[in-house]
Design a protein around this motif. Structure first.
Motif, PDB file in Angstrom:
ATOM      1  N   SER A 168       0.657  -1.306  -0.223  1.00 50.92           N
ATOM      2  CA  SER A 168       0.059   0.136  -0.003  1.00 50.92           C
ATOM      3  C   SER A 168       0.796   1.347  -0.043  1.00 50.92           C
ATOM      4  CB  SER A 168      -0.964   0.109   1.211  1.00 50.92           C
ATOM      5  OG  SER A 168      -1.544   1.380   1.638  1.00 50.92           O
ATOM      6  N   LEU A 170       0.456   3.815   1.943  1.00 51.89           N
ATOM      7  CA  LEU A 170       0.605   4.043   3.323  1.00 51.89           C
ATOM      8  C   LEU A 170       1.637   3.490   3.729  1.00 51.89           C
ATOM      9  CD1 LEU A 170      -3.184   3.694   4.370  1.00 51.89           C
ATOM     10  CD2 LEU A 170      -1.933   5.951   3.200  1.00 51.89           C
ATOM     11  N   ALA A 171       1.948   2.328   3.342  1.00 51.21           N
ATOM     12  CA  ALA A 171       3.321   1.749   3.776  1.00 51.21           C
ATOM     13  C   ALA A 171       4.651   2.533   3.273  1.00 51.21           C
ATOM     14  CB  ALA A 171       3.292   0.358   3.586  1.00 51.21           C
ATOM     15  N   LEU A 173       4.929   5.593   2.207  1.00 51.00           N
ATOM     16  CA  LEU A 173       5.153   7.054   2.142  1.00 51.00           C
ATOM     17  C   LEU A 173       5.989   7.363   3.440  1.00 51.00           C
ATOM     18  CD1 LEU A 173       4.267   9.993   1.352  1.00 51.00           C
ATOM     19  CD2 LEU A 173       2.368   9.768   2.823  1.00 51.00           C
ATOM     20  N   SER A 198       5.483  12.764  -2.495  1.00 52.48           N
ATOM     21  CA  SER A 198       3.888  12.075  -3.200  1.00 52.48           C
ATOM     22  C   SER A 198       4.311  11.654  -4.534  1.00 52.48           C
ATOM     23  CB  SER A 198       2.931  13.458  -3.420  1.00 52.48           C
ATOM     24  OG  SER A 198       2.618  13.893  -2.246  1.00 52.48           O
ATOM     25  N   THR A 201       6.253   8.327  -3.843  1.00 51.12           N
ATOM     26  CA  THR A 201       5.400   7.281  -3.518  1.00 51.12           C
ATOM     27  C   THR A 201       4.276   6.857  -4.802  1.00 51.12           C
ATOM     28  OG1 THR A 201       5.215   8.420  -1.410  1.00 51.12           O
ATOM     29  CG2 THR A 201       3.614   7.028  -1.958  1.00 51.12           C
ATOM     30  N   CYS A 205       4.335   2.809  -6.435  1.00 52.96           N
ATOM     31  CA  CYS A 205       3.057   2.251  -6.376  1.00 52.96           C
ATOM     32  C   CYS A 205       2.580   1.869  -7.845  1.00 52.96           C
ATOM     33  CB  CYS A 205       1.898   2.838  -5.812  1.00 52.96           C
ATOM     34  SG  CYS A 205       2.317   3.050  -3.878  1.00 52.96           S
ATOM     35  N   ALA A 269      -4.096   9.617  -1.357  1.00 50.13           N
ATOM     36  CA  ALA A 269      -3.995   9.229  -0.033  1.00 50.13           C
ATOM     37  C   ALA A 269      -2.562   9.780   0.332  1.00 50.13           C
ATOM     38  CB  ALA A 269      -3.805   7.571   0.092  1.00 50.13           C
ATOM     39  N   ALA A 270      -1.573   9.771  -0.425  1.00 50.63           N
ATOM     40  CA  ALA A 270      -0.157  10.347  -0.571  1.00 50.63           C
ATOM     41  C   ALA A 270      -0.257  11.830  -0.069  1.00 50.63           C
ATOM     42  CB  ALA A 270       0.509  10.068  -1.580  1.00 50.63           C
ATOM     43  N   LEU A 273      -1.442  12.549   3.661  1.00 47.72           N
ATOM     44  CA  LEU A 273      -0.405  12.203   4.516  1.00 47.72           C
ATOM     45  C   LEU A 273       0.915  13.134   4.579  1.00 47.72           C
ATOM     46  CD1 LEU A 273      -0.592   8.390   4.708  1.00 47.72           C
ATOM     47  CD2 LEU A 273      -1.602  10.275   6.350  1.00 47.72           C
ATOM     48  N   TRP A 284      -8.740  16.649   3.164  1.00 42.49           N
ATOM     49  CA  TRP A 284      -8.240  16.440   4.565  1.00 42.49           C
ATOM     50  C   TRP A 284      -8.437  17.766   5.254  1.00 42.49           C
ATOM     51  CZ3 TRP A 284      -7.465  12.602   7.870  1.00 42.49           C
ATOM     52  CH2 TRP A 284      -6.606  12.873   8.975  1.00 42.49           C
TER      53      TRP A 284
END
Length: 332
Positions: A168, A170-171, A173, A198, A201, A205, A269-270, A273, A284
């Protein structure tokens, strides 16, 4: 007798033409009517469901609330651009007055530091995703070609691909953030660290679908074409240029379309965060804001994200239609 036969043939041809026209008309009507009916049903269900859902911030946003926010966000963008123009105009007037008093004065123009609007954040997200996607393509396509041409290399790299493919964003980043913070050290960086985080990442992916599809496409090249290359004794680079690339373009573009879709999903998602000022950060910030309009603004962002993802996919499909010899592979 001949006249009767000719008339019969003319009637048959006219009847066939009418049937063909009718078929084309029905196809066009279905292409317009069916999506319209589907969208209308979705809007009705969405509106009814939104009215039935109460949240801590009020009613769940329906189509009307989203439409209102689209107008509001555009008006905010226009107002911000007017502020920016006025800011630079004031500086020009001030500098002109200073120069009139002191011809040796060196004019200074400060950059406008106002907040980014929703449309600005769309632009930031597009630049980030395309940058990460291009970097991934530069790495993945040559690697995929090499893997497809060499069974030994395929055997060696395949376990690595299978391990990292499902990881993922999230892992990735936190690791990317730590590495960039340690390596990318500059008092005046050319690119913001949040943008670099970003982008990398996204690259990590979306690289794997391109590698896999490219290698599969290269490995599945018609053996007759490979034999022709051997008979002509083409050098390796010429073989790749004249035989491998043209034959594997449909598979390469399939991987690129998959990767671009993944890249766009990963980016949101990137950005949440990494706090890169794009659509993810907009979602966000609105969630953290918790105002009465936050839900409708988030829902608007959701639709914009989906619509841009659709346009990116259609754009890649159109590019495939232009470059691919196999037009059937680029129908959808």
């Amino acid at each position: 007798m001949t006249t009767l036969i000719n008339k019969f043939i003319s009637l048959e041809q006219g009847s066939s033409l009418l049937l063909e026209l009718k078929r084309l008309l029905m196809t066009r009507l279905q292409a317009i009517v069916l999506p319209t009916v589907g969208v209308a049903c979705f809007l009705i269900i969405w509106s009814l469901a939104a009215n039935a859902i109460d949240t801590s911030l009020g009613k769940f946003p329906g189509p009307k609330a989203v439409g209102t926010q689209i107008v509001n966000l555009y008006q905010e963008h226009v107002a911000e651009r007017e502020k920016e123009a006025a800011f630079y105009q004031r500086q020009e007037v001030r500098n002109a007055k200073r120069l009139a008093k002191d011809p040796s004065y060196q004019p200074k123009i400060r950059a406008y530091t106002g907040k980014e609007t929703f449309i600005d954040q769309i632009g930031t997200s597009l630049v980030t995703v395309l940058s990460g996607f291009i970097v991934a393509a530069i790495i993945a396509i040559p690697l995929g070609i090499a893997v497809g041409l060499s069974k030994a290399l395929n055997t060696a790299i395949n376990p690595i691909i299978q391990i990292f493919k499902p990881v993922s964003p999230l892992a990735w980043l936190p690791l990317v953030t730590m590495v960039v913070s340690a390596v990318y050290v500059s008092p005046e960086p050319l690119l913001a660290k949040s943008f670099v985080n970003s982008m990398i990442t996204v690259t990590l992916c979306c690289i794997w679908p391109m590698v896999i599809n490219t290698s599969v496409g290269v490995a599945a090249i018609n053996q007759d074409w490979v034999n022709v290359s051997r008979v002509l004794r083409l050098p390796s680079l010429v073989h790749v240029q004249k035989i491998v690339l043209p034959a594997s373009i449909p598979a390469i573009f399939t991987g690129m379309r998959l990767s671009l879709g993944i890249a766009w999903m990963v980016l949101i998602a990137a950005e949440m965060l990494a706090q890169n000022p794009g659509l993810g950060k907009f979602v966000w910030d609105e969630f953290q804001n918790g105002s009465s309009q936050s839900l409708s603004r988030i829902m608007t962002a959701v639709f914009v994200i989906g619509f841009i993802g659709f346009l990116l996919d259609r754009g890649m499909l159109q590019l495939q239609r232009i470059l691919s010899w196999d037009k059937d592979s680029a129908k959808r």
